[in-house]
Write an enzyme that holds these catalytic residues in place. Structure first.
Site, PDB file in Angstrom:
ATOM      1  N   CYS A 130     -35.919 -60.261 -87.849  1.00 31.26           N
ATOM      2  CA  CYS A 130     -37.068 -59.720 -87.109  1.00 31.26           C
ATOM      3  C   CYS A 130     -38.385 -60.392 -87.467  1.00 31.26           C
ATOM      4  O   CYS A 130     -38.478 -61.097 -88.458  1.00 31.26           O
ATOM      5  CB  CYS A 130     -37.179 -58.233 -87.390  1.00 31.26           C
TER       6      CYS A 130
ATOM      7  N   ARG B  46     -39.111 -66.394 -82.306  1.00 36.12           N
ATOM      8  CA  ARG B  46     -37.968 -66.015 -83.135  1.00 36.12           C
ATOM      9  C   ARG B  46     -36.879 -65.320 -82.313  1.00 36.12           C
ATOM     10  O   ARG B  46     -35.752 -65.186 -82.775  1.00 36.12           O
ATOM     11  CB  ARG B  46     -38.410 -65.049 -84.239  1.00 36.12           C
TER      12      ARG B  46
ATOM     13  N   TRP C 253     -34.941 -57.637 -83.785  1.00 40.45           N
ATOM     14  CA  TRP C 253     -33.655 -58.202 -83.351  1.00 40.45           C
ATOM     15  C   TRP C 253     -32.624 -57.227 -83.877  1.00 40.45           C
ATOM     16  O   TRP C 253     -32.402 -57.135 -85.084  1.00 40.45           O
ATOM     17  CB  TRP C 253     -33.489 -59.607 -83.947  1.00 40.45           C
TER      18      TRP C 253
ATOM     19  N   ASN D 114     -37.569 -56.168 -92.021  1.00 45.33           N
ATOM     20  CA  ASN D 114     -36.709 -57.292 -91.631  1.00 45.33           C
ATOM     21  C   ASN D 114     -35.582 -57.334 -92.640  1.00 45.33           C
ATOM     22  O   ASN D 114     -35.847 -57.326 -93.842  1.00 45.33           O
ATOM     23  CB  ASN D 114     -37.534 -58.588 -91.674  1.00 45.33           C
ATOM     24  N   GLY D 115     -34.324 -57.362 -92.176  1.00 50.61           N
ATOM     25  CA  GLY D 115     -33.206 -57.430 -93.115  1.00 50.61           C
ATOM     26  C   GLY D 115     -32.205 -56.316 -92.864  1.00 50.61           C
ATOM     27  O   GLY D 115     -32.146 -55.756 -91.772  1.00 50.61           O
TER      28      GLY D 115
ATOM     29  N   GLU E  65     -14.950 -79.101 -82.537  1.00 53.11           N
ATOM     30  CA  GLU E  65     -16.345 -78.646 -82.544  1.00 53.11           C
ATOM     31  C   GLU E  65     -17.291 -79.830 -82.791  1.00 53.11           C
ATOM     32  O   GLU E  65     -18.345 -79.933 -82.161  1.00 53.11           O
ATOM     33  CB  GLU E  65     -16.524 -77.552 -83.613  1.00 53.11           C
TER      34      GLU E  65
ATOM     35  N   LYS F 240     -20.193 -80.921 -80.156  1.00 54.08           N
ATOM     36  CA  LYS F 240     -21.613 -81.035 -80.525  1.00 54.08           C
ATOM     37  C   LYS F 240     -22.153 -82.396 -80.081  1.00 54.08           C
ATOM     38  O   LYS F 240     -23.271 -82.498 -79.584  1.00 54.08           O
ATOM     39  CB  LYS F 240     -21.821 -80.888 -82.043  1.00 54.08           C
TER      40      LYS F 240
ATOM     41  N   GLU G 178     -22.532 -82.460 -76.252  1.00 56.17           N
ATOM     42  CA  GLU G 178     -23.638 -81.601 -75.809  1.00 56.17           C
ATOM     43  C   GLU G 178     -25.001 -82.215 -76.115  1.00 56.17           C
ATOM     44  O   GLU G 178     -25.912 -82.174 -75.300  1.00 56.17           O
ATOM     45  CB  GLU G 178     -23.591 -80.253 -76.546  1.00 56.17           C
TER      46      GLU G 178
ATOM     47  N   HIS H 116       0.886 -90.010 -80.495  1.00 50.48           N
ATOM     48  CA  HIS H 116       1.423 -89.707 -79.167  1.00 50.48           C
ATOM     49  C   HIS H 116       0.458 -90.114 -78.059  1.00 50.48           C
ATOM     50  O   HIS H 116       0.591 -89.653 -76.929  1.00 50.48           O
ATOM     51  CB  HIS H 116       1.749 -88.215 -79.067  1.00 50.48           C
TER      52      HIS H 116
ATOM     53  N   LYS I 222     -27.810 -71.790 -72.457  1.00 45.99           N
ATOM     54  CA  LYS I 222     -27.444 -71.083 -73.692  1.00 45.99           C
ATOM     55  C   LYS I 222     -26.374 -70.042 -73.413  1.00 45.99           C
ATOM     56  O   LYS I 222     -25.450 -69.855 -74.196  1.00 45.99           O
ATOM     57  CB  LYS I 222     -28.702 -70.422 -74.273  1.00 45.99           C
TER      58      LYS I 222
HETATM   59  C1  G6P Z   1     -22.560 -72.032 -73.543  1.00 51.53           C
HETATM   60  C2  G6P Z   1     -23.302 -72.615 -74.737  1.00 51.53           C
HETATM   61  C3  G6P Z   1     -22.320 -72.882 -75.897  1.00 51.53           C
HETATM   62  C4  G6P Z   1     -21.556 -71.606 -76.233  1.00 51.53           C
HETATM   63  C5  G6P Z   1     -20.840 -71.048 -74.999  1.00 51.53           C
HETATM   64  C6  G6P Z   1     -20.278 -69.674 -75.247  1.00 51.53           C
HETATM   65  O1  G6P Z   1     -21.753 -72.999 -72.963  1.00 51.53           O
HETATM   66  O2  G6P Z   1     -23.957 -73.808 -74.375  1.00 51.53           O
HETATM   67  O3  G6P Z   1     -23.031 -73.321 -77.057  1.00 51.53           O
HETATM   68  O4  G6P Z   1     -20.618 -71.889 -77.244  1.00 51.53           O
HETATM   69  O5  G6P Z   1     -21.774 -70.907 -73.907  1.00 51.53           O
HETATM   70  O6  G6P Z   1     -21.353 -68.780 -75.415  1.00 51.53           O
HETATM   71  P1  G6P Z   1     -21.228 -67.364 -76.073  1.00 51.53           P
HETATM   72  O7  G6P Z   1     -22.596 -66.768 -75.953  1.00 51.53           O
HETATM   73  O8  G6P Z   1     -20.204 -66.597 -75.305  1.00 51.53           O
HETATM   74  O9  G6P Z   1     -20.801 -67.572 -77.504  1.00 51.53           O
END
Ligand code: G6P
Length: 623
Positions: free
Chosen positions: A10, A35, A83, A109-110, A492, A496, A499, A515, A618
């Site tokens: 927060c 934030r 948050w 916060n916490g 992953e 990354k 993306e 294979h 996002k």
């Molecule tokens: C979008 C984001 C990814 C994320 C995915 C799932 O594609 O760009 O970074 O992993 O959604 O999102 P979620 O909120 O369900 O974890």
């Protein structure tokens, strides 16, 4: 976990001085908006009263309320952007929180770990609660403590010795006009020193437009602030000198904690995020305490199958969940992309447990999968970062990751906390179903408790990884190899890079190399290899060592992520990145970090905005 500083949640700002606190605090809250938050509130002292305005949703909602119901113009006040962690993001759960007499206001916060026990004691003693938050216990504890000493700083010290967990707290009391008291443990709090006015905030961004002179509060310290100065003491009352410093960031750098991008800040926050996600969920005896999830242990004993559904990075966390659940809970576990799940005919019934993993809690594919599972009679557990979002509300149970708001589009701290959450669930299943002996669970619990420190260690040694990334900025492709839990880590790492750097990248299970994918190897192709620990499942290590030699023999440039002390990899590594020793199943928590740093640095080197990669959102709320 004591060394960690939880800064991921927060926003806090308090003011004491000659200007109207309501305006200064609102301005500070605007500065903290970056934030991320789900509700906001302000309280000011006005003679005999504490005046309070709070509203769920964006600050604009609070501003609308203030327009119709203005606050008085006193010079002492505090405000908060919340948050949600304990209790949904509603008006009533928004901070500040008041005591029974509306005499004091507190923001936090916490996470207060022992809030449930304290709440029960306070209720027993006749206190009335008006929210579901952990924070409100502090308001009532302060009420009693102030009643005894009549001194707000003393009351804060008394309360801090009664609460466990992580907290930055700030309070004002109508009988202490012109005084703001703050306290901190494992969560930051900083004092802004102005000319005849003072600020107390979660970070300098809140007051940087007014002053650049700051006083840092140390661990387990209380600060008592008046317009003319600040006195810092320990929780037992010893007076200490806080560290004074000058802030030379501009406002946009201050928002990002001095980093160029939010994502880089979020990568750096991972030790805090992991610590926050573990907080209160591991006992000193080495068991798991997940009562908050509403997971009924009796139902869990009847579960005969687990299905994990998720998208993107969360899907990769799901793939790792499979290894953990099968190993610790002895249950069959399938993992499926949420977008595929509902278009086949999954075999589910009331003995199936579906685990939906989603940072945002709003991804439509995952939500649809949850609804499909529920229609088939399965129980659904959500693992989610955004409190009160749609997926947890549509599920039977929820375990919140506590990564705090994630602003960078690509998942980093949310992914690592999803890993922590799936380990917690897998171990909990093992515990309630008795598939693991208590001492085995305890051993992993202790290992998990040490992971924030290990993540911090990795982050301290990332400069060579940045250097490798810069050298590869014009590579046409990067391949990633792993085995066992290192395989989802490879996926992953490749995601990354796609993306953020807009580069071709693929992750492979190293055993599949022969294979097909090995045809891609030619001179100079960078191959990132996620090595399993040499101890534990030694066969995995020797197999991957052989794969590494195969690609190197064909000209690959090998970048090897390997545990400290793993000397066997040295002859075959063109670049060697060390990570601390952890148990095999937990290794993704540390081994994914260099891959995040690698991708972000490469993206920056290619001139990309890592916070807002092209074409991506996002949270994807379309199918
Ligand atoms: C979008 C984001 C990814 C994320 C995915 C799932 O594609 O760009 O970074 O992993 O959604 O999102 P979620 O909120 O369900 O974890």
């Amino acid at each position: 976990m004591a060394a960690s500083t939880l800064s991921v949640m927060c926003g806090i700002v308090a003011y004491v001085g000659a200007r109207p606190a309501k305006d200064v605090v609102l301005e500070g809250l605007r500065r903290l908006e970056y934030r991320g938050y789900d509700s906001a509130g302000i309280a000011v002292l006005d003679g005999e009263e504490v005046e309070l305005r709070r509203k769920a949703g964006p600050l604009a909602n609070l501003e609308e309320l203030l327009a119709v119901s203005p606050l008085p113009s006193s010079g002492t006040g505090l405000g908060h952007t919340r948050w949600a962690t304990h209790g949904a993001p509603t008006d009533d759960n928004a901070h500040p929180h008041l005591d029974c007499k509306n005499a004091l206001a507190v923001i936090h916060n916490g996470v207060i770990e022992n809030h449930a026990t304290l709440r029960a004691q306070l209720l027993e003693a006749g206190h009335r609660f008006r929210s579901e938050t952990d924070t409100e216990v502090v308001a009532h504890l302060l009420e009693d403590a102030f009643g005894q000493s009549g001194d707000l700083a003393q009351a804060m010290r008394d309360v801090c010795r009664m609460i466990d967990g992580s907290f930055s707290l700030v309070a004002v009391h109508r009988d202490a006009p012109g005084v703001v008291v703050g306290a901190r443990r494992n969560s930051p709090l900083v004092v802004g020193v102005g000319d005849g006015e003072m600020f107390v905030a979660s970070d300098v961004a809140a007051f940087i437009s007014a002053t650049r002179d700051a006083l840092e509060l140390g661990q387990d310290q209380v600060v008592c602030v008046t317009p003319s100065g600040a006195e810092v003491t320990t929780f037992d009352g010893t007076v200490v000198n806080g560290r004074r410093y000058h802030v030379d960031w501009d406002i946009s750098a201050a928002e990002k904690g001095g980093y160029d991008y939010f994502m880089l800040k979020e990568i750096a926050e991972q030790p805090d995020a992991v610590a926050a996600t573990l907080l209160g969920r591991l006992t000193h005896e080495g068991t798991l305490a997940l009562d908050e999830t509403r997971l009924d242990p009796r139902l869990l004993r009847d579960v005969d199958k687990i299905v994990v559904v998720a998208c993107g990075s969360a899907y990769h966390a799901g793939l790792i969940a499979k290894y953990a659940i099968e190993h610790w809970a002895g249950l069959p576990c399938e993992v499926e992309l949420a977008s595929e799940f509902r278009y086949r005919d999954p075999i589910l019934d009331k003995q199936s447990l579906v685990i939906a993993i989603s940072q945002s809690g709003e991804t439509l594919d995952t939500l649809m999968a949850v609804q499909h599972a529920k229609e088939m009679g399965a129980r659904v557990l959500a693992i989610c970062n955004v409190n009160g979002s749609t997926i947890p509300r549509a599920s039977d149970a929820v375990l919140y990751t506590r990564a705090g708001p994630e602003i960078g589009v690509a998942a980093t701290k949310s992914f690592v906390t999803q890993l922590v959450a799936v380990y917690l669930v897998a171990l909990y299943l093992g515990q309630v179903r008795g598939t693991k002996f208590g001492d085995e669970v305890a051993e992993v619990v202790h290992e998990l408790a040490a992971t924030p420190e290990k993540v911090a260690q990795v982050l301290q040694t990332m400069e060579p990884v940045r250097e490798i990334a810069r050298q590869l900025a014009s590579a046409p492709t990067v391949l990633f190899l792993g085995r066992h839990v290192g395989y989802p880590v490879a996926l992953e790492g490749a995601l990354k890079l796609k993306e953020l750097a807009y580069m071709h990248a693929e992750g492979f299970a190293a055993g599949e190399l022969k294979h097909g994918p090995i045809a891609l190897i030619e001179r100079g192709v960078p191959v990132v290899i996620v090595m399993p620990p040499p101890t534990g499942r030694a066969v995995l290590h020797s197999k991957l060592l052989a794969n590494m030699q195969e690609v190197r023999a064909r000209g690959a440039y090998t970048i090897v992520i390997a545990e400290e002390g793993d000397t066997a990899v040295e002859p075959y590594a063109d670049e060697l990145v060390r990570v601390p020793r952890v148990a095999t199943l937990l290794q993704p928590i540390v081994s994914v970090i260099p891959l995040q740093v690698f991708a972000s640095e490469l993206a920056v080197a290619r001139g990309n905005n890592v916070d807002r990669p092209r074409n991506l959102a996002k949270s994807v709320t379309v199918e």
